[in-house]
Design an enzyme around this catalytic site. Sequence first.
Site, PDB file in Angstrom:
ATOM      1  N   GLU A   1       1.024  -1.192   0.005  1.00  0.00           N
ATOM      2  CA  GLU A   1       0.043   0.134   0.139  1.00  0.00           C
ATOM      3  C   GLU A   1       0.827   1.342  -0.021  1.00  0.00           C
ATOM      4  O   GLU A   1       1.691   1.288   1.015  1.00  0.00           O
ATOM      5  CB  GLU A   1      -0.721  -0.028   1.257  1.00  0.00           C
ATOM      6  CG  GLU A   1      -1.676   1.203   1.251  1.00  0.00           C
ATOM      7  CD  GLU A   1      -2.741   1.287   2.510  1.00  0.00           C
ATOM      8  OE1 GLU A   1      -2.713   0.163   3.235  1.00  0.00           O
ATOM      9  OE2 GLU A   1      -3.299   2.179   2.656  1.00  0.00           O
TER      10      GLU A   1
ATOM     11  N   ARG B   1       4.760 -13.124   9.694  1.00  0.00           N
ATOM     12  CA  ARG B   1       5.521 -11.896   9.569  1.00  0.00           C
ATOM     13  C   ARG B   1       6.717 -11.628  10.147  1.00  0.00           C
ATOM     14  O   ARG B   1       7.052 -12.570  11.166  1.00  0.00           O
ATOM     15  CB  ARG B   1       4.582 -10.534   9.766  1.00  0.00           C
ATOM     16  CG  ARG B   1       3.983 -10.492  11.461  1.00  0.00           C
ATOM     17  CD  ARG B   1       3.260  -9.551  11.485  1.00  0.00           C
ATOM     18  NE  ARG B   1       3.811  -8.152  11.321  1.00  0.00           N
ATOM     19  CZ  ARG B   1       3.314  -7.222  10.432  1.00  0.00           C
ATOM     20  NH1 ARG B   1       2.309  -7.423   9.790  1.00  0.00           N
ATOM     21  NH2 ARG B   1       3.934  -6.011  10.295  1.00  0.00           N
TER      22      ARG B   1
ATOM     23  N   LYS C   1       4.155   0.803   9.606  1.00  0.00           N
ATOM     24  CA  LYS C   1       4.163   1.930   8.937  1.00  0.00           C
ATOM     25  C   LYS C   1       3.560   2.979   9.603  1.00  0.00           C
ATOM     26  O   LYS C   1       4.155   4.151   9.545  1.00  0.00           O
ATOM     27  CB  LYS C   1       3.688   1.621   7.468  1.00  0.00           C
ATOM     28  CG  LYS C   1       4.618   1.081   6.419  1.00  0.00           C
ATOM     29  CD  LYS C   1       4.119   1.085   4.955  1.00  0.00           C
ATOM     30  CE  LYS C   1       2.994   0.098   4.914  1.00  0.00           C
ATOM     31  NZ  LYS C   1       2.320  -0.037   3.709  1.00  0.00           N
TER      32      LYS C   1
HETATM   33  P1  ATP Z   1       2.595  -2.376   8.046  1.00  0.00           P
HETATM   34  O1  ATP Z   1       2.164  -3.403   9.291  1.00  0.00           O
HETATM   35  O2  ATP Z   1       4.229  -2.287   8.331  1.00  0.00           O
HETATM   36  O3  ATP Z   1       1.979  -1.268   8.036  1.00  0.00           O
HETATM   37  P2  ATP Z   1       1.099  -3.721   5.912  1.00  0.00           P
HETATM   38  O4  ATP Z   1       1.201  -5.017   5.859  1.00  0.00           O
HETATM   39  O5  ATP Z   1       0.342  -2.806   6.152  1.00  0.00           O
HETATM   40  O6  ATP Z   1       2.623  -3.237   6.613  1.00  0.00           O
HETATM   41  P3  ATP Z   1       1.613  -3.374   2.989  1.00  0.00           P
HETATM   42  O7  ATP Z   1       2.174  -2.391   2.298  1.00  0.00           O
HETATM   43  O8  ATP Z   1       0.220  -3.710   2.950  1.00  0.00           O
HETATM   44  O9  ATP Z   1       1.947  -3.165   4.653  1.00  0.00           O
HETATM   45  O10 ATP Z   1       2.585  -4.479   2.821  1.00  0.00           O
HETATM   46  C1  ATP Z   1       2.821  -5.170   1.726  1.00  0.00           C
HETATM   47  C2  ATP Z   1       3.083  -6.571   1.667  1.00  0.00           C
HETATM   48  O11 ATP Z   1       4.392  -6.736   2.701  1.00  0.00           O
HETATM   49  C3  ATP Z   1       2.005  -7.405   2.305  1.00  0.00           C
HETATM   50  O12 ATP Z   1       1.764  -8.624   1.573  1.00  0.00           O
HETATM   51  C4  ATP Z   1       2.440  -7.782   3.745  1.00  0.00           C
HETATM   52  O13 ATP Z   1       1.742  -8.717   4.370  1.00  0.00           O
HETATM   53  C5  ATP Z   1       3.699  -7.739   3.690  1.00  0.00           C
HETATM   54  N1  ATP Z   1       4.433  -7.341   4.947  1.00  0.00           N
HETATM   55  C6  ATP Z   1       4.248  -6.191   5.805  1.00  0.00           C
HETATM   56  N2  ATP Z   1       4.889  -6.356   6.847  1.00  0.00           N
HETATM   57  C7  ATP Z   1       5.667  -7.517   6.879  1.00  0.00           C
HETATM   58  C8  ATP Z   1       6.539  -8.189   7.826  1.00  0.00           C
HETATM   59  N3  ATP Z   1       6.872  -7.534   8.903  1.00  0.00           N
HETATM   60  N4  ATP Z   1       6.935  -9.431   7.439  1.00  0.00           N
HETATM   61  C9  ATP Z   1       6.717 -10.009   6.376  1.00  0.00           C
HETATM   62  N5  ATP Z   1       5.664  -9.441   5.441  1.00  0.00           N
HETATM   63  C10 ATP Z   1       5.326  -8.039   5.701  1.00  0.00           C
HETATM   64 MG    MG Z   2      -1.530  -3.616   4.691  1.00  0.00          MG
END
Ligand code: ATP
Ligand code: MG
Length: 575
Positions: free
Chosen positions: A43, A268, A278
Amino acid sequence: MSVDMTRNTPSETEPTDFIREIIREDLRTGKFGGRVHTRFPPEPNGYLHIGHAKSICLNFGVAEEFGGLCNLRFDDTNPVKEEAEYVEAIKRDVHWLGYDWGEREFYASDYFEQLYQYAVQLIKLGKAYVCDLTPEQIREYRGTLTEPGRESPYRNRSVEENLELFERMRAGEFPDGSRTLRAKIDMASGNLNMRDPVIYRILHATHHRTGDAWCIYPMYDFAHSLSDSIERITHSLCTLEFEDHRPLYEWFQEQLGVYRSQQIEFARLNLTYTILSKRKLIRLVQEGHVSGWDDPRMPTLSGMRRRGYTPQAIRDFCGRIGVAKTNSVVDVALLEYCLRQDLNKRAPRVMGVLEPLRVVIENYPEGQVEMVEAINNPEDESMGTRQVPFSRVLYIERDDFREDPPRKYFRLAPGREVRLRYAYFIKCVDVIKDPETGEVVELRCTYDPETRGGYAPDGRKVRGTIHWVSAQHAHDAEVRLYDRLFNKPNPAEVEEGQDFTANLNPNSLQVLTGCKVEPSLAGAEPGSIYQFERKGYFCVDVLDSTPEHLVFNRTVSLRDTWKKIEKSLQQQRKR
Ligand code: ATP
Ligand code: MG
């Protein structure tokens, strides 16, 4: 697309884990017609961090290994928090890690019209309805884990009325939050995600790509499932918190009779002393706790790059931690270990003195300069040697001299002889102090001309070897030393009334000015990384370093065994 069948059995060198096992099985049974097509779906509401690197390495890595493809898809369904700046930063970071999405750069927003049509289709199937409950009421009606939800009074609107209201939602006739489109599933479901989830909301906001074309926006679960389907993704890899969303993910594709992708969840990445969210990282930036997303203390890929992390080190780390089905916390020391392993192979060695102490070699002729040969990297002969100037006045590390040396301290002290790396043995014959403060300001030494190259022909040994720079040839530098950004292994753990910022380490940045580095560093390229012998790895800062004002970021220290010894000495003294 055909698949190389020799890839279907793991060899000893290929990584394997439960996801790769599933994919091998799917290739064996021909489930997706022998295709492997993944996607990385960030995102664009912040910069990528090391957790995202795990997902990138998995999605792009799996595609590469099985001869498939991986799309880069921006999940840009929330116009309020998303910006074009983030899109550019994300692309830069994925490329930097060494992955390429080719022509396959997609945006959920490109599918807004098609997603709208899918929603219309759900209404026609009697599987979606326009609901007039407020967001608070929806929450209230949803029930809890132990209590079933209640049906919305608008649940049984006719298809015609729903179609008309949904069209008017799109046309902008209603204010934000006044209506939603909801999937009609089951308010008594044990899974809260299945209790008539909202799939469209009204939001009069300008989108970074579609501008004001839309005032209704699809919700994540709906958009994500159907974007995967549109792109004919075979394996949709996501983190464990989406496990409970999987029935909904499947429901949308099933009801609409569209291409079915398979969602697989993995744990994760969590790291000690590190925040990987984020939402929290953006606060560090906005509240000025760090200098920006690319502050070298940040766990963002841009921060790590600026700090001196290499893509190879990060990919090695992601390979070592593997992919599992249960959550765990990885020690940040493993990440640093991977970095040292990589830099040890590739970083040229140089000499830099962080806290200089002046040394005058009394028996070395004034005005004389000689060049000594230094090895660029003992791990890699092909990196060759360089010439380093030696002269009468030098700088050594303040810490490499003790007037009153403790036991097991083998460096310079009054009357003691040490080796200057690549040069000569020197002996300390006098200590000059500031008459007012008593601080040591200069050492008077003698050198043994017979020991050129660092060895005595008479076979006498010295126990300490220290680094140095020639005073008249040295360049001034600023060096930024970084420590952990948080001082708790789990920074999210806080006392009542506090938030994670209470765990920030107030000493995470220490700036040293007046450091002295050897002259070969004069033309050091921004971003290049060196090992300062005995001191650690240092990266020329890409933003602040200029030929006139060199700025180095300490990437990571070398393992400092002296610290350990000093600690145990302190403990011995206490006993
Ligand atoms: P955050 O929790 O940091 O806001 P998010 O999941 O909201 O992360 P996205 O931009 O939606 O951020 O993530 C893109 C991809 O990265 C998704 O498939 C998500 O599952 C993966 N991802 C995000 N954080 C992690 C993590 N700590 N370990 C592994 N994969 C991750
Ligand atoms: Mg997300």
